[in-house]
Design an enzyme around this catalytic site. Structure first.
Site, PDB file in Angstrom:
ATOM      1  N   GLU A 208       0.795  -1.218   0.000  1.00 10.49           N
ATOM      2  CA  GLU A 208       0.000   0.000   0.000  1.00 10.49           C
ATOM      3  C   GLU A 208       0.836   1.282   0.000  1.00 10.49           C
ATOM      4  O   GLU A 208       0.698   2.133   0.895  1.00 10.49           O
ATOM      5  CB  GLU A 208      -0.978  -0.007   1.187  1.00 10.49           C
ATOM      6  CG  GLU A 208      -2.033  -1.080   1.046  1.00 10.49           C
ATOM      7  CD  GLU A 208      -3.068  -1.054   2.160  1.00 10.49           C
ATOM      8  OE1 GLU A 208      -2.867  -0.311   3.141  1.00 10.49           O
ATOM      9  OE2 GLU A 208      -4.072  -1.779   2.057  1.00 10.49           O
ATOM     10  N   GLU A 337      -5.010  -8.695   0.202  1.00 12.54           N
ATOM     11  CA  GLU A 337      -5.836  -8.536   1.392  1.00 12.54           C
ATOM     12  C   GLU A 337      -7.297  -8.410   0.974  1.00 12.54           C
ATOM     13  O   GLU A 337      -7.618  -7.689   0.030  1.00 12.54           O
ATOM     14  CB  GLU A 337      -5.450  -7.283   2.190  1.00 12.54           C
ATOM     15  CG  GLU A 337      -4.056  -7.323   2.787  1.00 12.54           C
ATOM     16  CD  GLU A 337      -3.750  -6.059   3.572  1.00 12.54           C
ATOM     17  OE1 GLU A 337      -4.708  -5.327   3.931  1.00 12.54           O
ATOM     18  OE2 GLU A 337      -2.551  -5.800   3.825  1.00 12.54           O
TER      19      GLU A 337
END
Length: 413
Positions: A208, A337
């Site tokens: 991220e 995720e």
């Protein structure tokens, strides 16, 4: 990851993708980076395994469904080995992977933070930390599991110039320091993990990457020079990390490598500013995305508790777009995720999980369940971050119905 954020839904991603598709890519010279870490302290891989697979597409299909060792090796509550338990999760044991494999999982994503384990000004990683990471990875490999190993909570706290060795940040002012960090950390990871690991070990270059500490941390504005610059810088950082892995030779020359766009958001990946890095041959790169979609159901508190047909349509469109943009072009997709926070809405979550895994497997994607160990909402009205599924203390499941929903669709394609 320990989240305190708003993850964007795909509909938002599509909107900003259209808004910035006309921006031109700015380029600048990328400096030649040198390794400066203390190699005498580096852990070195001495194993030997044949790397058998030549297809990232086939490998990702075989990875099927996965689970994250969340809030553990990526926890940052300490600079010592004690950091592993600093976010309230138990110390990892091999029995955890034994039971995950027995439950039907084929993949484990092992998030790892590194900046809090650097012991000098030259980015040298504490050998005790690298040895511990290696031990945990080896336990999973011994159970026949695929492992995704990454750089996780190492995004610097804001857009200011960061100190040496504190991580990376996707903007110009931090480009050179980010490059040095990535080169030195990935060089050390590659020394510890190379010929002793076959296609069952996948590298994920960053988790991220984003404009942390700014109003654009979880939002992309195509008219903002700051956002466009960040996307362009990230392309170059991805290339530098990949080149470092390839230059380590051996099995890492062949290793499958997972590449994120900003925030690992699907909308960012489908935006025209995102470019997959150049590799020495096609078929070895994977797109990394995260999906807590739709966010008002899967992550937001209080949000909504009901999983509706409209939400299913949004999810289906996301999978379809990722397939068209990447898989059909030779880049498989790993959803590193995903999950739905506990809102005391078990039946709706079960339906969401069935739908999610059905569609991810339809397109040959691997999805890795985000598990931070937090599940009990009996004494709270705050549902955020309750992504606990597997009880690592006694090797049982908090919600067996969700496990069954995942596994009922895991073999489908």
């Amino acid at each position: 990851m320990k989240k305190t954020k708003l993850l964007l839904g795909v509909a938002i991603g599509i909107l900003f993708s259209a808004s910035c598709s006309t921006n031109k890519k700015e380029t600048w010279n990328i400096p030649v980076e040198k390794r400066v870490f203390n190699e005498e302290k580096a852990i070195k891989d001495s194993g030997s395994k044949e790397f058998k697979s030549n297809s990232a597409i086939d490998t990702v299909k075989d990875m099927k469904t996965g689970w994250n060792l969340g809030n553990t090796l990526e926890a940052t509550g300490s600079r010592s080995l004690e950091s592993e338990t600093s976010w309230a999760q138990p110390k990892t044991r091999k029995v955890m992977f034994d039971k995950l494999a027995e439950a039907g999982f084929k993949t484990v994503r092992i998030p790892v933070s590194w900046s809090n384990h650097i012991i000098d000004d030259n980015y040298t990683i504490d050998p005790a930390w690298m040895s511990r990471v290696k031990e945990v990875v080896d336990w999973a490999i011994e159970d026949g599991l695929y492992v995704i190993l990454n750089i996780h909570h190492d995004v610097w706290k804001d857009s200011s110039q960061m100190p040496r060795g504190k991580g990376f940040y996707p903007n110009k002012v931090n480009f050179e320091e980010s490059s040095r960090f990535l080169v030195n950390v990935w060089s050390q990871i590659c020394l510890a993990f190379n010929n002793g690991y076959d296609e069952h070990l996948v590298f994920e270059v960053m988790n991220e990457p984003r404009l942390k500490g700014t109003k654009y941390e979880w939002w992309f504005d195509g008219s903002s020079p700051e956002c466009v610059e960040s996307a362009v810088v990230l392309n170059d950082l991805n290339q530098i990390a990949l080149d470092t892995i390839r230059n380590s030779g051996g099995n890492n020359k062949k290793r499958f490598v997972s590449i994120p766009g900003l925030r690992a958001d699907p909308g960012c990946a489908m935006n025209s500013t995102f470019k997959m890095p150049k590799d020495y041959e096609p078929g070895r790169l994977i797109l990394s995305v995260h999906m807590y979609t739709p966010y008002n159901f899967a992550g937001e508190s209080p949000g909504v508790k009901e999983f509706t047909k409209k939400m299913g349509s949004e999810l289906a469109l996301t999978f379809k777009n990722l397939n068209e943009k990447f898989i059909k072009q030779g880049y498989p997709v790993i959803i590193g995720e995903y999950g739905a926070t506990n809102k005391d809405n078990l039946n709706d979550r079960v339906e969401w999980f069935k739908f999610f895994i059905k569609y991810s497997r339809k397109y040959g994607m691997t999805s890795c369940l985000w598990d931070n160990g937090q599940w009990d909402v009996s004494n709270t009205t705050n549902y955020a971050e309750h992504f606990g599924y597997y009880n690592r203390r006694n090797q049982t499941w908090f919600f067996p119905e969700i496990l069954e929903a995942i596994m009922s669709e895991a073999d489908g394609e």
